[in-house]
Design a protein around this motif. Structure first.
Motif, mmCIF file in Angstrom:
data_model
loop_
_atom_site.group_PDB
_atom_site.id
_atom_site.type_symbol
_atom_site.label_atom_id
_atom_site.label_comp_id
_atom_site.label_asym_id
_atom_site.label_seq_id
_atom_site.Cartn_x
_atom_site.Cartn_y
_atom_site.Cartn_z
ATOM 1 N N UNK A 95 7.810 13.918 -9.462
ATOM 2 C CA UNK A 95 6.628 14.672 -9.884
ATOM 3 C C UNK A 95 7.022 15.742 -10.906
ATOM 4 N N UNK A 96 8.177 16.343 -10.683
ATOM 5 C CA UNK A 96 8.647 17.371 -11.603
ATOM 6 C C UNK A 96 9.193 16.817 -12.898
ATOM 7 N N UNK A 97 9.678 15.598 -12.852
ATOM 8 C CA UNK A 97 10.325 15.037 -14.047
ATOM 9 C C UNK A 97 9.372 14.246 -14.945
ATOM 10 N N UNK A 98 8.365 13.637 -14.345
ATOM 11 C CA UNK A 98 7.462 12.787 -15.138
ATOM 12 C C UNK A 98 6.112 13.489 -15.351
ATOM 13 N N UNK A 99 5.825 13.854 -16.586
ATOM 14 C CA UNK A 99 4.595 14.608 -16.854
ATOM 15 C C UNK A 99 3.323 13.844 -16.472
ATOM 16 N N UNK A 100 3.372 12.516 -16.511
ATOM 17 C CA UNK A 100 2.150 11.743 -16.229
ATOM 18 C C UNK A 100 2.124 11.220 -14.785
ATOM 19 N N UNK A 101 2.904 11.843 -13.917
ATOM 20 C CA UNK A 101 3.011 11.412 -12.510
ATOM 21 C C UNK A 101 1.620 11.285 -11.871
ATOM 22 N N UNK A 102 1.402 10.171 -11.168
ATOM 23 C CA UNK A 102 0.117 9.915 -10.508
ATOM 24 C C UNK A 102 0.302 10.061 -8.994
ATOM 25 N N UNK A 103 0.034 11.266 -8.521
ATOM 26 C CA UNK A 103 0.307 11.565 -7.113
ATOM 27 C C UNK A 103 -0.642 10.822 -6.172
ATOM 28 N N UNK A 104 -1.882 10.622 -6.617
ATOM 29 C CA UNK A 104 -2.854 9.913 -5.767
ATOM 30 C C UNK A 104 -2.387 8.480 -5.524
ATOM 31 N N UNK A 105 -1.916 7.846 -6.595
ATOM 32 C CA UNK A 105 -1.411 6.474 -6.459
ATOM 33 C C UNK A 105 -0.222 6.452 -5.496
ATOM 34 N N UNK A 106 0.680 7.431 -5.660
ATOM 35 C CA UNK A 106 1.881 7.455 -4.822
ATOM 36 C C UNK A 106 1.502 7.626 -3.347
ATOM 37 N N UNK A 107 0.553 8.526 -3.083
ATOM 38 C CA UNK A 107 0.157 8.768 -1.691
ATOM 39 C C UNK A 107 -0.474 7.514 -1.081
ATOM 40 N N UNK A 108 -1.284 6.821 -1.887
ATOM 41 C CA UNK A 108 -1.889 5.562 -1.406
ATOM 42 C C UNK A 108 -0.791 4.532 -1.109
ATOM 43 N N UNK A 109 0.172 4.478 -2.000
ATOM 44 C CA UNK A 109 1.278 3.519 -1.875
ATOM 45 C C UNK A 109 2.061 3.779 -0.574
#
Lengths: 196, 276
Positions: free
Chosen positions: B97-111
């Motif tokens: 999350x800190x390294x990738x500016x376009x990080x998609x946290x919602x997708x990650x949480x679903x995953x």
């Protein structure tokens, strides 16, 4: 979706240090305690092992690749590591010297000598691992050689004793020599990684 | 063009691992780098991201020669699945999350919920299949415009493998590009739009899947043809590169096998038949 975070220098350094601290907490803690021992000899031992335990240990154990797959450059990794080491040495030196009954000049000298030794030591370890050597044995031999060469004869007839990073006959010359070693370590590491 | 690899060469301990490897990847494309174990697929990926210094050649990313700044636009799933030993899944989430500016946290949480990952568990303690899936989850959540996936379906069970292929397709449909190395030739057509066949460090053939099928034919042994080049043998059949309307159109895996197999002694006979 969370607002994007801009990975600036400080943010990335913090993330890198999280990795290092989490991965090597035990080792780093022991050497960190040693850093607070007031004597210079004990401090040099702590600096030696701290330098060898961080990025150089990853390179030696071939665990550095995991870092290169992430958005870190070798340049950043080197600078974050060195910055962290210098910060630890500086803070621990200031604290111990503040509590130690010495003159201001002696305190200042101790801090600068510690910084010089850190610069040289990190450079030496990085030079060794960048050449495929190990991170403890070869650097230890180099420290011994430096100590030996620096202690031969009197300072007036042995110019090496001025620049030696263990002896530091001349603080200024020793600093320049340490900075050169540190830069050489940086240069070789980047060159081998195709960043120069 | 998202990625252009030009004449990439790499030697390791005196052994030539890559020799003049060239291919390119367009926006929204999924390029499969196909080849047997030891063909040079992993080394190619490492050279692209500069985890390994290339000896010769050029890697052009997003129209410019490789620079470290582009690494925030690239996410990698490495083949060895090496992870930080003391990192939990939650630590990885914070790191990426800190390294990738376009990080998609919602997708990650679903995953994480979908595949039942324990965020407080060390990733190293996951099974190899779980680790593969977790690293894929990170890459797909990164929002990176280019994913380099080294054998992404290896170690996965068939159901999850299908879901991963679906996720890869979805990610590409968003306009992202993926370079997928694989030796699983039977699943390639499910996600790849283009491919490069690599063997002994050399690219034998690269094309879009549709164009490759147009340019090749499968003929039976003994069957004659007027124009074309014999590529290789596939059991009792021959893969031919031709625009002639002979034989049958090949499947992708037949093209791959034909190129990897190459011309054997048996083909001399087939070549002779060409003259009939």
């Amino acid at each position: 979706m969370k607002a994007p975070l801009m990975p600036d220098f400080v943010n990335k350094m913090e993330l890198f240090l999280q990795i290092e601290l989490k991965e090597k907490m035990g080792r780093i803690f022991i050497f960190l305690v040693l850093l607070f021992v007031p004597g210079f000899s004990v401090k040099t031992i702590a600096i030696f092992f701290l330098s060898a335990s961080m990025l150089p240990a990853d390179i030696k154990n071939r665990r550095d690749e995991a870092l290169y797959f992430l958005p870190f450059s070798r340049k950043e990794l080197y600078l974050y590591n060195l910055g962290f080491l210098l910060l630890l040495v500086l803070v621990s030196s200031i604290i111990t010297q503040a509590l130690w009954p010495t003159t201001i000049a002696e305190k200042g000298m101790f801090i600068i000598k510690s910084i010089n030794f850190t610069l040289a030591m990190f450079g030496v370890v990085m030079l060794c691992v960048s050449q495929g050597l190990d991170n403890i044995g070869w650097p230890f031999i180099i420290v011994l050689l430096d100590a030996l060469l620096g202690s031969i004869g009197r300072a007036l007839i042995n110019p090496y004793s001025w620049i030696s990073f263990t002896n530091q006959g001349s603080i200024l010359f020793a600093f320049v020599f340490a900075a050169i070693i540190c830069f050489a370590g940086y240069w070789i590491y980047l060159k081998n990684g195709g960043e120069l | 063009m998202v990625l252009e690899v030009k004449n990439l060469s790499k030697q390791i301990r005196g052994k030539q691992i890559l020799s003049n490897v060239s291919f390119s990847l367009e926006k929204g494309e999924v390029l499969a780098l196909i080849g047997p174990n030891g063909a040079g697929k992993t080394t190619t990926i490492k050279c692209i991201i500069n985890a390994l210094k290339k000896d010769e050649g050029e890697v052009i990313l997003f129209g410019k020669p490789f620079a470290n700044e582009v690494k925030t636009r690239i996410a990698v799933v490495p083949e060895d699945r090496k992870v930080f030993r003391n990192f939990t899944a939650a630590d990885y989430q914070r790191l990426w999350q800190g390294l990738y500016p376009a990080w998609n946290d919602a997708f990650f949480r679903d995953f994480v919920v979908r595949y039942n990952f324990n965020l407080n568990q060390k990733v190293e303690s996951y099974s190899i299949g779980q680790r593969t899936l977790f690293l894929l989850g990170l890459a797909l959540s990164s929002g990176a415009e280019l994913l380099l996936l080294d054998e992404p379906t290896q170690h996965l069970d068939p159901t999850i493998r299908n879901e991963v292929i679906h996720l890869i397709n979805q990610y590409a449909r968003l306009g992202n590009s993926l370079l997928v190395s694989s030796h699983e030739i039977f699943e390639l057509e499910e996600y790849a739009t283009a491919f490069a066949i690599i063997k002994n460090g050399k690219v034998l053939y690269t094309d879009s899947i549709d164009d490759a099928k147009q340019k090749h034919r499968i003929i039976r042994r003994g069957e004659s043809f007027k124009e074309g080049v014999v590529v290789g043998m596939i059991h009792d059949e021959i893969l031919l590169k031709t625009y002639d309307d002979v034989g049958m159109y090949p499947k992708l895996n037949q093209i791959v096998v034909g190129y990897l197999q190459g011309k054997s002694a048996d083909l001399i006979l087939a070549k002779d038949l060409n003259l009939n």
